[in-house]
Design a protein around this motif. Structure first.
Motif, PDB file in Angstrom:
ATOM      1  N   GLY A  55      -3.527  10.009   2.553  1.00 35.64           N
ATOM      2  CA  GLY A  55      -2.090  10.069   2.862  1.00 35.64           C
ATOM      3  C   GLY A  55      -1.664  11.346   3.566  1.00 35.64           C
ATOM      4  N   LYS A  56      -2.630  12.144   4.019  1.00 32.91           N
ATOM      5  CA  LYS A  56      -2.336  13.444   4.642  1.00 32.91           C
ATOM      6  C   LYS A  56      -1.481  13.299   5.905  1.00 32.91           C
ATOM      7  CE  LYS A  56      -6.733  14.354   5.208  1.00 32.91           C
ATOM      8  NZ  LYS A  56      -7.330  13.082   4.697  1.00 32.91           N
ATOM      9  N   SER A  57      -1.925  12.423   6.814  1.00 32.52           N
ATOM     10  CA  SER A  57      -1.181  12.261   8.072  1.00 32.52           C
ATOM     11  C   SER A  57       0.201  11.676   7.804  1.00 32.52           C
ATOM     12  CB  SER A  57      -1.932  11.326   9.031  1.00 32.52           C
ATOM     13  OG  SER A  57      -3.159  11.907   9.388  1.00 32.52           O
ATOM     14  N   THR A  58       0.271  10.733   6.900  1.00 31.37           N
ATOM     15  CA  THR A  58       1.566  10.114   6.594  1.00 31.37           C
ATOM     16  C   THR A  58       2.530  11.169   6.061  1.00 31.37           C
ATOM     17  OG1 THR A  58       0.389   8.065   6.085  1.00 31.37           O
ATOM     18  CG2 THR A  58       2.670   8.210   5.343  1.00 31.37           C
ATOM     19  N   SER A  61     -10.423  10.538   3.502  1.00 36.61           N
ATOM     20  CA  SER A  61      -9.806   9.668   4.491  1.00 36.61           C
ATOM     21  C   SER A  61      -8.938   8.630   3.769  1.00 36.61           C
ATOM     22  CB  SER A  61     -10.922   8.984   5.285  1.00 36.61           C
ATOM     23  OG  SER A  61     -10.361   8.221   6.299  1.00 36.61           O
ATOM     24  N   GLY A  62      -7.708   8.473   4.237  1.00 35.25           N
ATOM     25  CA  GLY A  62      -6.800   7.499   3.626  1.00 35.25           C
ATOM     26  C   GLY A  62      -5.991   8.052   2.464  1.00 35.25           C
ATOM     27  N   ASN A  68       0.832  -1.210   0.000  1.00 34.64           N
ATOM     28  CA  ASN A  68       0.000   0.000   0.000  1.00 34.64           C
ATOM     29  C   ASN A  68       0.871   1.266   0.000  1.00 34.64           C
ATOM     30  OD1 ASN A  68      -1.992   1.917   0.371  1.00 34.64           O
ATOM     31  ND2 ASN A  68      -2.393   1.370   2.516  1.00 34.64           N
TER      32      ASN A  68
HETATM   33  N1  LIG Z   1       1.157   2.600  10.341  1.00 33.54           N
HETATM   34  C1  LIG Z   1       0.531   2.206   9.229  1.00 33.54           C
HETATM   35  N2  LIG Z   1       0.617   0.923   8.819  1.00 33.54           N
HETATM   36  C2  LIG Z   1      -0.001   0.516   7.687  1.00 33.54           C
HETATM   37  N3  LIG Z   1      -0.724   1.308   6.879  1.00 33.54           N
HETATM   38  C3  LIG Z   1      -0.841   2.594   7.241  1.00 33.54           C
HETATM   39  C4  LIG Z   1      -0.224   3.111   8.429  1.00 33.54           C
HETATM   40  N4  LIG Z   1      -0.513   4.439   8.526  1.00 33.54           N
HETATM   41  C5  LIG Z   1      -1.273   4.726   7.451  1.00 33.54           C
HETATM   42  N5  LIG Z   1      -1.467   3.636   6.680  1.00 33.54           N
HETATM   43  C6  LIG Z   1      -2.230   3.586   5.429  1.00 33.54           C
HETATM   44  O1  LIG Z   1      -1.746   4.619   4.588  1.00 33.54           O
HETATM   45  C7  LIG Z   1      -2.812   5.245   3.900  1.00 33.54           C
HETATM   46  C8  LIG Z   1      -2.825   6.737   4.198  1.00 33.54           C
HETATM   47  O2  LIG Z   1      -3.143   6.919   5.565  1.00 33.54           O
HETATM   48  P1  LIG Z   1      -3.159   8.335   6.277  1.00 33.54           P
HETATM   49  O3  LIG Z   1      -3.427   8.091   7.704  1.00 33.54           O
HETATM   50  O4  LIG Z   1      -1.937   9.060   5.906  1.00 33.54           O
HETATM   51  O5  LIG Z   1      -4.398   9.015   5.566  1.00 33.54           O
HETATM   52  P2  LIG Z   1      -5.143  10.374   5.935  1.00 33.54           P
HETATM   53  O6  LIG Z   1      -5.292  11.131   4.668  1.00 33.54           O
HETATM   54  O7  LIG Z   1      -4.460  11.035   7.052  1.00 33.54           O
HETATM   55  O8  LIG Z   1      -6.565   9.849   6.388  1.00 33.54           O
HETATM   56  P3  LIG Z   1      -7.573  10.459   7.496  1.00 33.54           P
HETATM   57  O9  LIG Z   1      -8.232  11.628   6.829  1.00 33.54           O
HETATM   58  O10 LIG Z   1      -8.517   9.349   7.763  1.00 33.54           O
HETATM   59  O11 LIG Z   1      -6.768  10.844   8.688  1.00 33.54           O
HETATM   60  C9  LIG Z   1      -4.078   4.522   4.318  1.00 33.54           C
HETATM   61  O12 LIG Z   1      -4.365   3.543   3.344  1.00 33.54           O
HETATM   62  C10 LIG Z   1      -3.700   3.879   5.626  1.00 33.54           C
HETATM   63  O13 LIG Z   1      -4.426   2.730   5.827  1.00 33.54           O
END
Ligand SMILES: Nc1ncnc2c1ncn2[C@@H]1O[C@H](COP(=O)(O)OP(=O)(O)OP(=O)(O)O)[C@@H](O)[C@H]1O
Ligand SMILES: [Mg+2]
Length: 274
Positions: free
Chosen positions: A39-42, A36-37, A14
Motif C-alpha cells: 500500500g506504499k504507492s497508494t 510489494s502490494g 481490497n
Molecule cells: N488503481 C488500482 N485499482 C485496483 N487496485 C489497486 C489499484 N492500485 C493499487 N491497487 C491495489 O492496492 C494494493 C496496494 O497497492 P500499492 O501499489 O499501493 O502497493 P505498493 O506497496 O506500492 O507495492 P509495490 O511495492 O509493488 O509498488 C495492491 O493490492 C494493489 O493491487
C-alpha cells in the motif's frame, strides 16, 4: 505540520491502505518500506491527492487537504511534488525545458503552447541543475542522460515548484547502486539544506536506514512500524516483511530484499553508469 488520520483506500473489496495514522511534527526525511502490494504507492498518491481516499483525513498546517477542490487542490499538488521510479520526463525535450515544466501550474496556456519561459525562471532552473551537479547537461535531450542524471532532472523539476513536501515513489528502484546513492544524497541534501519534508517509498531496508530519520513500515495496508532506523530490528523487519522471511541477524536487509522482490518486479534495468 502533517497529520494523517485513519486514511483508508479500498479498491472494491481490497483495502489497499487501512486506517493509516501518523504525525510529522517538523520537516523530516521519512522512508516507507514494505512488500510489494503493501500500500506504499497508494498512501503516497493519497497524500498528493492523485488518488481519492475512501475515508480519513490529511491535515497540513491546519488545512484539511482532503477537502480541497479545484484550484486549491492543484495548489496543494504543487506544494507536494511527486517523483517517480521512471522519472516521467519528456525524453526528446531538453533538460532545462523539462525542469521548467515544474512551473506549468502557474503559467498561461499560451505561454505553455509556445514554450515561453521568463528569463528569471530559466536562471532558476539552471541554478537548481547546478546544485544537483548536472548543469552541464542542461541543453541535452533528457533521453541522452543516464538514469541517475534523469532522476536528478526530475528532482530539479520538482524543486522548480518550490514544494514543501517531496514525495518520491521508489525513486531509485530503476538505478544501479552508484546512481541510487547520488539520488538519495540529493534528496537528503534538499531535506537538510531547504528544510523540506521528504517522504520516499523505498524497497530496500538498507536505504531507508542509511538516509532516513524515520521509517514507516507497511504490511497489508496497515502501518506496522513507525520509528527510527535504530529501532528497526530484525524482529520488526520480520513483522513488516512477513514471518516467512528467513534471515539471520547478520545477513540483514539484503537478504530480506531478495526475498521480498526480484529485480524483475522492481523493474531494475541493467546498470548504467553516469
Ligand atoms: N488503481 C488500482 N485499482 C485496483 N487496485 C489497486 C489499484 N492500485 C493499487 N491497487 C491495489 O492496492 C494494493 C496496494 O497497492 P500499492 O501499489 O499501493 O502497493 P505498493 O506497496 O506500492 O507495492 P509495490 O511495492 O509493488 O509498488 C495492491 O493490492 C494493489 O493491487
Ligand atoms: Mg508502489
Amino acid at each position: 505540520m502533517l497529520q494523517v488520520n485513519k486514511l483508508t483506500k479500498a479498491f472494491g473489496p481490497n483495502v489497499a491502505v487501512d486506517a493509516a495514522n501518523f504525525v510529522v511534527e517538523k520537516p523530516a526525511m521519512i522512508g516507507i518500506i514494505g512488500r510489494s502490494g503493501a500500500g506504499k504507492s497508494t498512501l503516497l498518491r493519497m497524500l498528493n491527492r492523485l488518488t481519492e481516499e475512501t475515508s480519513g483525513q490529511i491535515i497540513f498546517d491546519g488545512t484539511d487537504v482532503t477537502a480541497l477542490k479545484n484550484g486549491d487542490k492543484r495548489r496543494w499538488q504543487s506544494e507536494c511534488a511527486m517523483i517517480f521510479q521512471q522519472f516521467n520526463l519528456v525524453p526528446r525535450m531538453d533538460v532545462v525545458s523539462n525542469v521548467l515544466h515544474g512551473t506549468l501550474n502557474r503559467r498561461s496556456t499560451l505561454a505553455t503552447m509556445f514554450n515561453l519561459f521568463p528569463n528569471e525562471d530559466i536562471h532558476r532552473a539552471i541554478d537548481i541543475l547546478d546544485r544537483l551537479g548536472i548543469a552541464e547537461h542542461a541543453a541535452k535531450r533528457a533521453e541522452a542522460l543516464s538514469g541517475g542524471q534523469q532522476q536528478r532532472v526530475a528532482i530539479a523539476r520538482a524543486l522548480m515548484q518550490d514544494p514543501k513536501i517531496i514525495l518520491a515513489d521508489e525513486p531509485i528502484a530503476s538505478l544501479d547502486p552508484m546512481n541510487a546513492q547520488v539520488v538519495m544524497q540529493s534528496l537528503r541534501q534538499i531535506h537538510e539544506e531547504d528544510g523540506r519534508m521528504v517522504i520516499a517509498n523505498l524497497h530496500t531496508l538498507d536505504t531507508a536506514r542509511r538516509y532516513c530519520d524515520r521509517v514507516i513500515g507497511m504490511r497489508d495496508g496497515r502501518i506496522v512500524f513507525d520509528g527510527t532506523p535504530a529501532q528497526l530490528t530484525t524482529g520488526v523487519a520480520r513483522d513488516i516483511y512477513g514471518a516467512d522471511a528467513t534471515f539471520s541477524e547478520a545477513a540483514t536487509s539484503t537478504e530480506i530484499e531478495t526475498l521480498d522482490r526480484t529485480d524483475a518486479e522492481v523493474g531494475r534495468k541493467t546498470p548504467e553508469y553516469a
